[in-house]
Scaffold this active site. Structure first.
Site, PDB file in Angstrom:
ATOM      1  N   GLY A 326      53.022  -2.015  44.810  1.00  0.00           N
ATOM      2  CA  GLY A 326      53.882  -0.853  44.596  1.00  0.00           C
ATOM      3  C   GLY A 326      53.211   0.180  43.718  1.00  0.00           C
ATOM      4  O   GLY A 326      51.991   0.380  43.752  1.00  0.00           O
ATOM      5  N   SER A 327      53.998   0.828  42.893  1.00  0.00           N
ATOM      6  CA  SER A 327      53.489   1.953  42.088  1.00  0.00           C
ATOM      7  C   SER A 327      52.525   1.541  40.996  1.00  0.00           C
ATOM      8  O   SER A 327      51.881   2.413  40.388  1.00  0.00           O
ATOM      9  CB  SER A 327      54.667   2.730  41.485  1.00  0.00           C
ATOM     10  N   THR A 328      52.401   0.246  40.719  1.00  0.00           N
ATOM     11  CA  THR A 328      51.384  -0.177  39.735  1.00  0.00           C
ATOM     12  C   THR A 328      49.981   0.094  40.280  1.00  0.00           C
ATOM     13  O   THR A 328      48.999   0.029  39.529  1.00  0.00           O
ATOM     14  CB  THR A 328      51.525  -1.674  39.390  1.00  0.00           C
ATOM     15  N   PHE A 329      49.881   0.385  41.595  1.00  0.00           N
ATOM     16  CA  PHE A 329      48.584   0.670  42.235  1.00  0.00           C
ATOM     17  C   PHE A 329      48.184   2.133  42.066  1.00  0.00           C
ATOM     18  O   PHE A 329      47.049   2.508  42.377  1.00  0.00           O
ATOM     19  CB  PHE A 329      48.696   0.331  43.728  1.00  0.00           C
ATOM     20  N   LYS A 330      49.101   2.964  41.576  1.00  0.00           N
ATOM     21  CA  LYS A 330      48.840   4.404  41.550  1.00  0.00           C
ATOM     22  C   LYS A 330      47.694   4.777  40.611  1.00  0.00           C
ATOM     23  O   LYS A 330      47.023   5.803  40.829  1.00  0.00           O
ATOM     24  CB  LYS A 330      50.120   5.164  41.176  1.00  0.00           C
TER      25      LYS A 330
END
Length: 648
Positions: A326-330
């Site tokens: 999820g957004s932890t990959f951003k």
């Protein structure tokens, strides 16, 4: 005078006759002795040679003490407890079934144990001792010893059996041992004679399995003389085995217990890394189980309870579980774009709530959009459209390269079971694994940690650690072996421009410490313990256009297994990073609301070294924090200094 001469002549004749009688007796005795010697040595030599050979020397294996396992502070994680047992040796016992029936009259032995023992004695070499029963009481062992003369081939012994004093806290890390099985023998390319001893314990999972050769040690032996009926006459020599090496792990048992308790009954995982050297100080997977159940062979009922649980307590989610990050990959997408020079720190992207690619819309989590977003605000508010836009410019291959540089899509060589590699996809990966070409929609999904991207909690903790430290540190689990420190793997500075790293760190700090940050509720009051983090909410289902038109279902209105995963990654203190943590709660919902509070509490516990004080939290959250900690089942935090010393 004449009378004296006559008496002397008569006495001489008597002596001569006596001498002849005595001499005759001696000759007869010597003849009988000679005949007997001839008979025994010549005529009966084969018989007596056989009897003499039956007073033979047997060599018996002596199991070594298995190496102990400690945490970083010297607290014992795997111990060896005394175990009273009875073994039988077929070549000494003769009729094994008859001896076992006699033994059954002395101690309680089930018919199943008798059948198993008979089968094992027939299958194995005649000199191999077979365990009949173990974990006996001292009284039972004494009764067998007293009746030893009537039980040829039966020997009471005091051995060692593995135990795990901290039970479920380290079940997924340390693992457990169990009796060696036919399956184990078929899988192992190992000629160690110890493996032929029935019920000999070997590692089955975790550190116990992966460090088996180090922990097992080397067998000793005892040379004993036994007579024709199998009774031990004497021990001729004894060479004790070489104990296995002691291991000291990098984990902190106090922090590990806190992590397991804080995860509670959720299907969840948390990994804490020391960002200064890569040490794994806590590796939690929930729910857990008691590894002591497996040491002697778990019952069918207990095993069914574990395997039927939808939360999968036997799986080590921290290294086996692969999830869309999820957004932890951003942060990865942002760094890939910055390093490629396709976006600048001040450049803005307009977010109307979606980005249209072809005939498809890729939506932002915020339906109404975020407006104009730069890098800092896009991390702080977790704008999806910003990352859709920059991903199109940078391309998936550079994003994949950055992901691997930060630790995602890498299988780490750790002594744990089934460590997963994860997936940092690119063009070649899709062609090889799916026999299909990469399309732009795949890139947009991957940019926000969805689509084909999969990561383990371990990898996300490594990623966060590298972002915080700026170094290519690899995770380490074994701190020392027999007191000899193990190498820290540090490949040097991260090949990323320091200014770009600093910008990402500031964005993560804003998430937790600036208003409108998605994790603002997770701020810490103490200035020296401020945290920087990033939330993530990853979908496990597709949301159709029809569902969006009528209104997307709330997570709580969906079945548990269709709800979003909740994720949060963070490090602290922000100004001088020491610990990084990743938390995932399967089907938990919102990352900031569910995984975030757990991550914050774990970081505070790591920094304070004890249950965090209430004044570390914002005043409005202190009552909630108190309730959470009062409900947790925590063990005493004493840490005895019993770490293994070097044998040098």
């Amino acid at each position: 005078m004449k009378r004296i001469q006559q008496d002397s002549a008569i006495s001489s004749r008597h002596i001569t006759r006596r001498g002849l009688v005595v001499g005759g007796v001696q000759v007869a005795f010597a003849s009988v002795l000679g005949w007997r010697m001839y008979s025994m040595q010549i005529q009966q030599s084969d018989q007596f040679r056989m009897l003499a050979e039956e007073n033979r020397i047997n060599v018996r294996l002596l199991s070594p003490a298995r190496g102990l396992i400690f945490d970083r502070n010297g607290r014992q994680l795997a111990a060896n407890d005394p175990n009273y047992r009875i073994v039988i040796v077929r070549e000494d016992a003769g009729d094994v079934a008859r001896i076992l029936e006699k033994l059954k009259e002395i101690v309680q032995i089930s018919d199943e144990d008798i059948t198993r023992t008979i089968n094992e004695t027939e299958r194995l070499s005649a000199f191999v001792p077979v365990t009949v029963a173990d974990r006996l009481t001292w009284d039972e062992l004494s009764r067998v010893a007293v009746n030893g003369p009537a039980l040829p081939g039966v020997h009471p012994e005091v051995g060692l059996s593995r135990s795990y004093p901290l039970k479920d806290d380290f079940a997924h890390v340390v693992g457990y041992v169990g009796p060696v099985s036919d399956y184990d023998l078929a899988q192992l390319d190992d000629q160690d004679p110890l493996l032929q001893i029935p019920k000999f314990q070997i590692g089955k999972t975790g550190v116990e399995s992966k460090m088996e050769q180090t922990l097992r040690g080397k067998a000793g032996n005892s040379q004993i003389e036994v007579n024709a009926v199998g009774r031990v006459m004497r021990e001729l020599s004894r060479t004790e085995g070489t104990p296995g090496s002691n291991l000291q792990l990098t984990v902190d048992s106090g922090l590990q217990n806190y992590v397991q308790a804080r995860l509670g009954g959720e299907s969840a995982s948390a990994v804490v890394t020391d960002v200064t050297n890569g040490d794994l100080v806590a590796i939690g997977s929930s729910p857990s189980f008691d590894p002591n159940l497996f040491v002697r062979g778990i019952s069918s009922a207990d095993y069914r309870t574990l395997t039927s649980n939808v939360y999968r307590p036997l799986a080590n989610k921290s290294v086996q579980g692969m999830y869309p990050p999820g957004s932890t990959f951003k942060m990865i997408t942002a760094l890939a774009a910055l390093e490629a020079g396709v976006v600048s720190l001040g450049e803005t992207v307009y977010c109307p709530g979606f980005l249209k690619s072809g005939n498809r819309r890729f939506h932002c989590w915020r339906g109404g959009g975020h407006g104009h977003m730069n890098l800092h605000e896009s991390l702080k508010q977790s704008c999806d459209v910003y990352y859709y836009d920059v991903a199109q410019r940078v391309g998936i291959d550079r994003i994949s390269e950055m992901a691997k540089k930060l630790g995602v899509g890498i299988r780490y060589d750790l002594p744990m079971s089934a460590v997963a590699e994860g997936i940092a996809p690119n063009h070649a990966w899709k062609q090889e694994s799916r026999s299909a070409s990469w399309v732009i929609g795949d890139t947009l999904n991957a940019s926000i940690g969805q689509g084909f991207v999969l990561a383990t909690p371990l990898q996300l903790s490594v990623m966060t650690s590298r972002l915080a430290s700026g170094r290519m540190l690899s995770p380490r689990l074994v701190k020392s072996i027999d007191g000899v420190e193990q190498q820290v793997v540090d490949e040097g500075p991260l090949d990323v421009h320091p200014m770009h790293l600093a910008a990402v760190r500031k964005g993560m700090f804003a998430v937790c410490n600036e208003r409108r940050g998605t994790g603002y509720s997770l701020r810490v009051i103490e200035d020296t313990m401020k945290i920087a983090g990033k939330s993530g909410t990853s979908q496990v289902r597709n949301i159709t256009a029809a569902e969006r038109a009528r209104g997307v279902f709330r997570n709580e209105d969906l079945p548990w297994n269709r709800r979003d995963h909740a994720l949060f990654v963070a490090y602290a203190p922000y100004d001088a990073p020491r610990y990084a943590v990743s938390v995932i709660v399967e089907h938990g919902g919102g990352g900031s609301s569910v995984a975030g509070p757990i991550a914050r509490d774990i970081l505070l516990r790591a920094m304070y070294g004890e249950v965090p004080p209430l004044d570390a939290y914002p005043e409005s959250q202190r009552e909630k924090a108190r309730e959470v900690h009062e409900a947790m089942d925590l063990r005493p935090t004493d840490q005895p200094d019993t770490a293994p010393r070097s044998r040098a």
